[in-house]
Design an enzyme around this catalytic site. Structure first.
Site, PDB file in Angstrom:
ATOM      1  N   LYS A  75      -1.329 -15.259  28.185  1.00  0.00           N
ATOM      2  CA  LYS A  75       0.125 -15.240  28.400  1.00  0.00           C
ATOM      3  C   LYS A  75       0.469 -15.536  29.860  1.00  0.00           C
ATOM      4  O   LYS A  75       1.323 -16.363  30.149  1.00  0.00           O
ATOM      5  CB  LYS A  75       0.714 -13.873  27.997  1.00  0.00           C
ATOM      6  N   ARG A 133       6.760  -4.876  23.752  1.00  0.00           N
ATOM      7  CA  ARG A 133       5.478  -4.487  23.169  1.00  0.00           C
ATOM      8  C   ARG A 133       5.631  -3.429  22.088  1.00  0.00           C
ATOM      9  O   ARG A 133       4.633  -3.024  21.488  1.00  0.00           O
ATOM     10  CB  ARG A 133       4.569  -3.932  24.268  1.00  0.00           C
ATOM     11  N   ARG A 177     -12.022 -12.264  33.730  1.00  0.00           N
ATOM     12  CA  ARG A 177     -10.754 -12.469  34.466  1.00  0.00           C
ATOM     13  C   ARG A 177     -10.840 -11.907  35.879  1.00  0.00           C
ATOM     14  O   ARG A 177     -11.211 -10.759  36.091  1.00  0.00           O
ATOM     15  CB  ARG A 177      -9.616 -11.792  33.713  1.00  0.00           C
ATOM     16  N   ARG A 196      -9.286  -6.663  37.462  1.00  0.00           N
ATOM     17  CA  ARG A 196      -8.332  -5.608  37.127  1.00  0.00           C
ATOM     18  C   ARG A 196      -9.112  -4.408  36.614  1.00  0.00           C
ATOM     19  O   ARG A 196      -9.972  -4.566  35.744  1.00  0.00           O
ATOM     20  CB  ARG A 196      -7.380  -6.119  36.031  1.00  0.00           C
ATOM     21  N   ARG A 217      -6.815  -0.923  25.247  1.00  0.00           N
ATOM     22  CA  ARG A 217      -5.642  -1.811  25.301  1.00  0.00           C
ATOM     23  C   ARG A 217      -5.582  -2.698  24.055  1.00  0.00           C
ATOM     24  O   ARG A 217      -4.506  -2.970  23.539  1.00  0.00           O
ATOM     25  CB  ARG A 217      -5.674  -2.662  26.576  1.00  0.00           C
TER      26      ARG A 217
HETATM   27  P1  ADP Z   1      -2.906 -12.332  29.377  1.00  0.00           P
HETATM   28  O1  ADP Z   1      -1.783 -12.523  30.371  1.00  0.00           O
HETATM   29  O2  ADP Z   1      -2.491 -12.675  27.980  1.00  0.00           O
HETATM   30  O3  ADP Z   1      -3.552 -10.977  29.458  1.00  0.00           O
HETATM   31  P2  ADP Z   1      -4.347 -14.233  31.090  1.00  0.00           P
HETATM   32  O4  ADP Z   1      -3.409 -15.400  31.220  1.00  0.00           O
HETATM   33  O5  ADP Z   1      -4.490 -13.323  32.264  1.00  0.00           O
HETATM   34  O6  ADP Z   1      -4.030 -13.394  29.739  1.00  0.00           O
HETATM   35  O7  ADP Z   1      -5.771 -14.848  30.680  1.00  0.00           O
HETATM   36  C1  ADP Z   1      -6.925 -14.003  30.512  1.00  0.00           C
HETATM   37  C2  ADP Z   1      -8.138 -14.721  31.093  1.00  0.00           C
HETATM   38  O8  ADP Z   1      -8.442 -15.863  30.280  1.00  0.00           O
HETATM   39  C3  ADP Z   1      -7.965 -15.249  32.515  1.00  0.00           C
HETATM   40  O9  ADP Z   1      -9.186 -15.104  33.191  1.00  0.00           O
HETATM   41  C4  ADP Z   1      -7.608 -16.723  32.328  1.00  0.00           C
HETATM   42  O10 ADP Z   1      -8.040 -17.520  33.429  1.00  0.00           O
HETATM   43  C5  ADP Z   1      -8.371 -17.063  31.061  1.00  0.00           C
HETATM   44  N1  ADP Z   1      -7.671 -18.026  30.202  1.00  0.00           N
HETATM   45  C6  ADP Z   1      -6.339 -18.049  29.917  1.00  0.00           C
HETATM   46  N2  ADP Z   1      -6.044 -19.051  29.043  1.00  0.00           N
HETATM   47  C7  ADP Z   1      -7.228 -19.668  28.772  1.00  0.00           C
HETATM   48  C8  ADP Z   1      -7.611 -20.770  27.926  1.00  0.00           C
HETATM   49  N3  ADP Z   1      -6.712 -21.399  27.172  1.00  0.00           N
HETATM   50  N4  ADP Z   1      -8.922 -21.110  27.895  1.00  0.00           N
HETATM   51  C9  ADP Z   1      -9.840 -20.434  28.632  1.00  0.00           C
HETATM   52  N5  ADP Z   1      -9.554 -19.382  29.443  1.00  0.00           N
HETATM   53  C10 ADP Z   1      -8.259 -19.001  29.515  1.00  0.00           C
HETATM   54  P1  AMP Z   2      -0.468  -6.620  31.155  1.00  0.00           P
HETATM   55  O1  AMP Z   2      -0.555  -7.120  32.556  1.00  0.00           O
HETATM   56  O2  AMP Z   2       0.642  -7.269  30.387  1.00  0.00           O
HETATM   57  O3  AMP Z   2      -1.793  -6.690  30.449  1.00  0.00           O
HETATM   58  O4  AMP Z   2      -0.066  -5.074  31.243  1.00  0.00           O
HETATM   59  C1  AMP Z   2      -0.878  -4.132  31.927  1.00  0.00           C
HETATM   60  C2  AMP Z   2      -0.446  -2.718  31.566  1.00  0.00           C
HETATM   61  O5  AMP Z   2       0.914  -2.485  31.994  1.00  0.00           O
HETATM   62  C3  AMP Z   2      -0.455  -2.383  30.087  1.00  0.00           C
HETATM   63  O6  AMP Z   2      -1.738  -2.009  29.611  1.00  0.00           O
HETATM   64  C4  AMP Z   2       0.553  -1.227  30.047  1.00  0.00           C
HETATM   65  O7  AMP Z   2      -0.025  -0.015  30.505  1.00  0.00           O
HETATM   66  C5  AMP Z   2       1.600  -1.659  31.060  1.00  0.00           C
HETATM   67  N1  AMP Z   2       2.646  -2.480  30.414  1.00  0.00           N
HETATM   68  C6  AMP Z   2       2.908  -3.803  30.628  1.00  0.00           C
HETATM   69  N2  AMP Z   2       3.927  -4.208  29.874  1.00  0.00           N
HETATM   70  C7  AMP Z   2       4.336  -3.136  29.138  1.00  0.00           C
HETATM   71  C8  AMP Z   2       5.320  -2.921  28.143  1.00  0.00           C
HETATM   72  N3  AMP Z   2       6.129  -3.908  27.720  1.00  0.00           N
HETATM   73  N4  AMP Z   2       5.438  -1.681  27.621  1.00  0.00           N
HETATM   74  C9  AMP Z   2       4.668  -0.680  28.038  1.00  0.00           C
HETATM   75  N5  AMP Z   2       3.680  -0.811  28.947  1.00  0.00           N
HETATM   76  C10 AMP Z   2       3.516  -2.029  29.496  1.00  0.00           C
END
Ligand code: ADP
Ligand code: AMP
Length: 215
Positions: free
Chosen positions: A13, A88, A127, A160, A171
């Site tokens: 995302k 969420r 990541r 992270r 999660r």
């Molecule tokens: P989210 O925001 O949904 O938690 P991220 O955008 O942070 O996910 O992506 C999670 C990990 O996967 C990151 O390390 C990112 O660089 C990698 N990633 C994201 N999209 C792709 C893709 N289409 N193919 C391969 N790796 C990806």
């Molecule tokens: P994310 O970066 O989206 O993976 O979010 C990291 C953490 O932030 C999650 O595991 C939750 O603890 C908190 N968080 C982010 N977005 C929300 C949401 N919409 N509602 C509740 N907690 C959230």
């Protein structure tokens, strides 16, 4: 365009939101980033949020809805926005609809990036991100040019803490229990678009672009 980007943790995302932000010049509201910023600034919100984030739990709805409501009221969101990681829960989605309705706006699309569990785990494990400019990398799929250093701003990349072990697992469980049912909420309104996220980021973006350009 008023759009929400959905999908499990690690689906991509944040990666897509950044491409969309650059392409369409719309603000991205990422609640996870907002909470991480508050935690690093040690604000009252950060102290509250950290307790839940450290356990892989969701921050309570009233807190999360409050910060999104405030952000959506800002002038840069009036002509469109993308939400990443919000809503969420069903109460969050209902509150979002209400806040938008109060100002004559509505959600136009909920784009769900679906990814197999195996791929999610690989993505979460590899990541790394920049604590300063927030650029997201992956050790194998999208590595920085110089290991451990952000290409954009030169800061040291970090993992992270909630991407490790039991917290990452929690999660995913919380996603399945509390967020997955929300897809039905948007499906019933005819707003849900499913995207196969098990592909390179540029291919995923091509599909998202196709959806956004038809809104
Ligand atoms: P989210 O925001 O949904 O938690 P991220 O955008 O942070 O996910 O992506 C999670 C990990 O996967 C990151 O390390 C990112 O660089 C990698 N990633 C994201 N999209 C792709 C893709 N289409 N193919 C391969 N790796 C990806
Ligand atoms: P994310 O970066 O989206 O993976 O979010 C990291 C953490 O932030 C999650 O595991 C939750 O603890 C908190 N968080 C982010 N977005 C929300 C949401 N919409 N509602 C509740 N907690 C959230």
């Amino acid at each position: 365009m008023n759009v929400v980007l959905m999908g499990p943790p690690g689906a991509g995302k944040g990666t897509q939101a950044e491409i969309i932000r650059q392409h369409y010049s719309i603000p991205v509201i990422a609640t996870g980033d907002m909470f991480r910023e508050a935690v690093s600034q040690k604000t009252e919100l950060g102290t509250k949020a950290k307790h839940y984030m450290d356990q892989g739990q969701l921050v309570p709805d009233e807190v999360t809805i409050g910060i999104v409501k405030e952000r959506l009221a800002q002038p840069d969101c009036q002509d469109g926005f993308m939400l990443d990681g919000f809503p969420r829960t069903t109460p969050q989605a209902e509150a979002l609809d209400q806040v938008l309705a109060d100002t004559g706006r509505k959600i136009e699309a909920a784009i769900n990036i679906s990814v197999t569990e195996e791929v999610l785990i690989e993505r979460i494990e590899g990541r790394v991100s920049c604590p300063d400019c927030k650029t997201i990398y992956h050790l194998n799929f999208n590595p920085a040019s110089a290991e451990g250093i952000c290409d954009e701003c030169g800061a040291s990349l970090t993992y992270r803490s909630d991407d490790r072990g039991d917290v990452a697992k929690k999660r995913l469980e919380v996603y399945l229990e509390q967020t997955l049912p929300l897809l039905e909420y948007y499906k019933e309104q005819g707003l849900l678009f499913n995207i196969d996220g098990n592909r390179p980021a540029d291919e995923v973006f091509r599909d998202i672009k196709g959806i956004l350009e038809n809104l």
